[in-house]
Design an enzyme around this catalytic site. Structure first.
Site, short mmCIF file in Angstrom:
data_model
loop_
_atom_site.label_atom_id
_atom_site.label_comp_id
_atom_site.label_asym_id
_atom_site.label_seq_id
_atom_site.Cartn_x
_atom_site.Cartn_y
_atom_site.Cartn_z
N THR A 123 50.04 44.45 60.37
CA THR A 123 48.58 44.48 60.30
C THR A 123 48.57 44.06 61.76
O THR A 123 49.12 44.19 62.74
CB THR A 123 49.06 42.83 59.66
OG1 THR A 123 47.38 41.97 60.15
CG2 THR A 123 50.23 42.24 59.95
N GLU A 125 46.82 42.04 62.92
CA GLU A 125 47.34 40.69 63.88
C GLU A 125 48.58 39.91 64.51
O GLU A 125 49.69 39.44 65.18
CB GLU A 125 47.59 39.20 62.35
CG GLU A 125 46.83 38.03 62.14
CD GLU A 125 46.63 37.02 63.16
OE1 GLU A 125 44.97 37.09 63.48
OE2 GLU A 125 47.12 36.85 63.21
N TYR A 146 52.29 33.82 61.07
CA TYR A 146 52.64 34.60 60.34
C TYR A 146 52.24 36.17 61.34
O TYR A 146 53.05 37.17 60.54
CB TYR A 146 50.93 34.46 59.67
CG TYR A 146 50.44 36.12 58.45
CD1 TYR A 146 50.48 36.22 57.43
CD2 TYR A 146 49.49 36.61 59.56
CE1 TYR A 146 50.28 37.89 56.87
CE2 TYR A 146 49.02 38.13 59.14
CZ TYR A 146 49.30 38.36 57.90
OH TYR A 146 49.24 39.80 56.97
N LYS A 150 55.25 39.06 60.65
CA LYS A 150 54.89 40.15 60.22
C LYS A 150 55.23 41.45 61.05
O LYS A 150 55.54 42.56 60.72
CB LYS A 150 52.96 40.40 59.78
CG LYS A 150 52.59 39.93 58.81
CD LYS A 150 52.58 40.85 57.87
CE LYS A 150 52.42 40.70 56.93
NZ LYS A 150 52.14 41.92 55.10
P1 NAP Z 1 46.40 38.64 48.67
O1 NAP Z 1 45.09 38.25 48.66
O2 NAP Z 1 47.03 37.09 49.22
O3 NAP Z 1 48.18 38.90 48.36
C1 NAP Z 1 49.20 38.32 48.43
C2 NAP Z 1 49.92 38.64 47.39
O4 NAP Z 1 51.30 38.03 48.19
C3 NAP Z 1 49.17 37.87 46.57
O5 NAP Z 1 49.77 38.67 44.53
C4 NAP Z 1 50.33 36.69 46.07
O6 NAP Z 1 50.65 36.60 44.69
C5 NAP Z 1 52.18 37.17 46.33
N1 NAP Z 1 53.10 36.73 46.86
C6 NAP Z 1 53.21 35.81 47.78
N2 NAP Z 1 54.15 35.24 47.93
C7 NAP Z 1 55.36 35.74 47.23
C8 NAP Z 1 56.19 35.91 46.44
N3 NAP Z 1 56.99 34.58 46.98
N4 NAP Z 1 56.41 36.65 45.81
C9 NAP Z 1 56.45 37.99 45.29
N5 NAP Z 1 54.64 37.66 45.29
C10 NAP Z 1 54.74 36.78 46.36
O7 NAP Z 1 46.35 39.45 50.18
P2 NAP Z 1 45.91 40.98 50.41
O8 NAP Z 1 44.84 40.61 51.29
O9 NAP Z 1 45.56 41.48 49.26
O10 NAP Z 1 47.00 41.19 51.79
C11 NAP Z 1 48.17 42.40 50.93
C12 NAP Z 1 49.20 42.82 52.19
O11 NAP Z 1 47.97 43.18 53.23
C13 NAP Z 1 50.09 41.26 52.54
O12 NAP Z 1 50.72 41.31 53.07
C14 NAP Z 1 49.18 40.84 53.43
O13 NAP Z 1 49.56 39.71 54.44
C15 NAP Z 1 48.39 42.60 54.20
N6 NAP Z 1 47.36 42.80 55.16
C16 NAP Z 1 46.11 41.71 54.40
C17 NAP Z 1 45.06 42.16 56.12
C18 NAP Z 1 43.85 41.97 54.78
O14 NAP Z 1 42.34 41.78 55.88
N7 NAP Z 1 43.75 41.36 53.96
C19 NAP Z 1 45.36 43.49 57.00
C20 NAP Z 1 46.32 43.64 57.49
C21 NAP Z 1 47.44 42.91 55.80
P3 NAP Z 1 50.46 34.97 44.47
O15 NAP Z 1 49.18 35.25 43.62
O16 NAP Z 1 51.26 34.97 43.02
O17 NAP Z 1 49.98 33.85 44.75
O1 G4F Z 2 39.51 35.43 57.60
P1 G4F Z 2 40.83 35.17 58.31
O2 G4F Z 2 41.24 33.87 58.27
O3 G4F Z 2 41.66 36.26 58.86
P2 G4F Z 2 42.27 36.51 59.75
O4 G4F Z 2 43.06 35.19 60.71
O5 G4F Z 2 41.80 37.26 60.70
O6 G4F Z 2 43.65 37.32 59.39
C1 G4F Z 2 43.09 38.22 57.66
O7 G4F Z 2 43.38 38.86 58.80
C2 G4F Z 2 44.71 39.40 59.21
C3 G4F Z 2 44.44 41.00 59.32
O8 G4F Z 2 44.08 40.74 60.82
C4 G4F Z 2 45.44 39.79 57.54
F1 G4F Z 2 46.37 40.52 58.30
C5 G4F Z 2 45.20 38.66 57.45
O9 G4F Z 2 46.52 38.56 56.29
C6 G4F Z 2 44.33 38.19 56.79
O10 G4F Z 2 44.11 38.72 56.58
O11 G4F Z 2 39.77 34.29 59.71
C7 G4F Z 2 39.43 34.77 60.76
C8 G4F Z 2 38.41 34.49 61.74
C9 G4F Z 2 39.63 34.06 62.54
O12 G4F Z 2 39.08 33.74 63.83
C10 G4F Z 2 39.70 32.43 62.03
O13 G4F Z 2 39.42 31.63 63.55
O14 G4F Z 2 37.54 33.63 61.42
C11 G4F Z 2 37.73 32.68 61.97
N1 G4F Z 2 36.89 31.36 61.09
C12 G4F Z 2 36.24 30.01 61.46
N2 G4F Z 2 36.14 29.84 60.28
C13 G4F Z 2 37.38 30.57 60.17
C14 G4F Z 2 36.93 29.98 59.88
N3 G4F Z 2 38.59 31.33 59.34
C15 G4F Z 2 38.92 30.85 58.18
N4 G4F Z 2 39.87 31.06 56.91
N5 G4F Z 2 38.22 29.67 57.82
C16 G4F Z 2 37.47 29.60 58.74
O15 G4F Z 2 36.38 28.35 58.19
#
Ligand code: NAP
Ligand code: G4F
Length: 320
Positions: A123, A125, A146, A150
């Site tokens: 990620t 992050e 987190y 990662k």
């Molecule tokens: P998400 O919607 O939060 O999905 C996370 C998944 O992990 C869910 O299916 C959850 O299952 C499962 N999980 C959590 N704890 C577990 C455990 N102990 N054993 C087995 N499964 C478990 O995340 P996403 O946005 O799809 O992201 C997918 C991956 O990409 C994650 O690793 C995230 O950190 C990474 N990532 C995401 C972004 C982004 O912007 N979305 C960017 C970079 C990297 P439950 O439904 O049971 O909770």
């Molecule tokens: O939507 P966020 O919680 O995403 P964040 O922290 O960027 O993380 C996501 O992207 C990562 C990739 O860069 C993934 F690895 C990670 O698993 C996840 O999918 O927050 C985005 C921004 C932050 O700066 C946060 O402080 O939005 C700001 N923010 C402001 N108000 C808020 C809020 N974030 C959340 N969740 N809720 C608020 O009320």
């Protein structure tokens, strides 16, 4: 027929990846963990098409059992405690699942001994405190438990590639969003909040820091990049991003625009509960390598994605 095993199939990316792989003709297996109440919102439509296996990233033997049952060509490790804000509340659990969970899956594959290609969900992050465009060579400075977890998962994936000649890749994905995003993330919190205001169910949205900038793409575009990485001759790591950054204010403006409101500021409250102990203020990625080697480019624009999300939330809330 190729076989794929997905951890995190109930999440946003896992469910989109399953859709994508089924379309490609794969047999798809997905690992689900036991929860007191089953949440299959994102995967209801996959019932009967995907084989679901019970397992948990905290339990090594369960992963080996799933691997034996699926006997996959490709494993996509998408499971994680993926919410950055929560990782300060549960740093140990975040390290265990998001960090050591990847190690457990790699160990399961190593012990299994068959050739399996492995994708790790790294990620942006991990870059954390950065000021310019990031690529595969940019130094890491994670700013959350987190992000640190990662980074461990990222390096152990590379270490197993170098130690055991495994086909392991890391996708350094920047933020990507969509209709299946969890409602605690800022994108979906905003689109859900805007839909509620539109339907008269709420009169404001409470947010934390509004100054951060993110490079936001659309999740269905990003799962294609995961698959492309595993189709290469050699394993390699890639940044996946749009290259464009936007403030949270710009996200709000675009979302309110969908319901015809220009002056969004009067509907947004700042609430210190949503501030973080350490913030990542700026993320923007350079995916030149992915474009050149994978032929990958994002197709959905920032405004198109937000429009889809707001319209979907209005539909869900109005039951239409
Ligand atoms: P998400 O919607 O939060 O999905 C996370 C998944 O992990 C869910 O299916 C959850 O299952 C499962 N999980 C959590 N704890 C577990 C455990 N102990 N054993 C087995 N499964 C478990 O995340 P996403 O946005 O799809 O992201 C997918 C991956 O990409 C994650 O690793 C995230 O950190 C990474 N990532 C995401 C972004 C982004 O912007 N979305 C960017 C970079 C990297 P439950 O439904 O049971 O909770
Ligand atoms: O939507 P966020 O919680 O995403 P964040 O922290 O960027 O993380 C996501 O992207 C990562 C990739 O860069 C993934 F690895 C990670 O698993 C996840 O999918 O927050 C985005 C921004 C932050 O700066 C946060 O402080 O939005 C700001 N923010 C402001 N108000 C808020 C809020 N974030 C959340 N969740 N809720 C608020 O009320």
């Amino acid at each position: 027929m190729k076989k794929a095993l997905i951890t995190g199939i109930t999440g946003m990316d896992g469910s989109h990846l399953a859709d994508f792989l089924l379309e490609k003709g794969y047999k798809v297996y997905g690992i689900e963990r036991r929860t007191s109440t089953k949440n299959r919102t994102n995967i209801k439509h996959l019932e009967g098409k995907v084989t679901f296996l019970m397992g948990d990233l905290s339990d090594q033997n369960s992963l080996l059992r799933c691997l034996k049952e699926a006997d996959p060509d490709e494993v996509y490790n998408l499971a994680a405690q993926s919410f950055v804000g929560e990782s300060w509340n549960t740093p140990e659990q975040s390290a265990d699942i998001t960090g050591a969970g990847a190690l457990r899956m790699l160990e399961a594959i190593r012990v299994y001994e068959k050739k399996v290609k492995f994708y790790q969900a790294s990620t942006s992050e991990m870059f954390g405190k950065m000021e310019h465009l990031a690529n595969e060579n940019t130094k890491f400075h994670p700013r959350s438990p987190y992000g640190v977890a990662k980074l461990y998962a990222h390096w152990i994936t590379i270490n197993y590639r170098e130690s055991y000649d495994m086909f392991n890749v890391c996708g350094l994905l920047f933020n990507h969003e969509g209709e299946r995003r969890g409602k605690e993330f800022v994108s979906r919190k905003i689109t859900d909040g805007v839909a509620r205001i539109h339907l008269g169910l709420s009169d404001s949205i409470s947010l934390g820091n509004l100054d951060s900038k993110r490079d936001w793409g659309y999740a269905p575009d990003y799962v294609e990049a995961m698959w492309l990485m595993l189709q290469q001759d050699k394993p390699n790591d890639y940044v996946i991003a749009t290259g464009k950054d936007h403030t949270i204010g710009e996200f709000l403006s675009s979302a309110f625009n969908v319901i015809g409101i220009d002056d969004w500021k009067k509907y947004v409250k700042q609430d210190s509960r949503f501030m973080r102990p350490a913030e990542v203020y700026y993320l923007r990625g350079d995916s030149t390598k992915a474009k050149k080697e994978l032929g990958w480019t994002p197709t959905t624009t920032f405004d198109e994605m937000i429009t889809k999300m707001v319209k979907n939330d209005i539909k869900l809330l109005s039951g239409s």
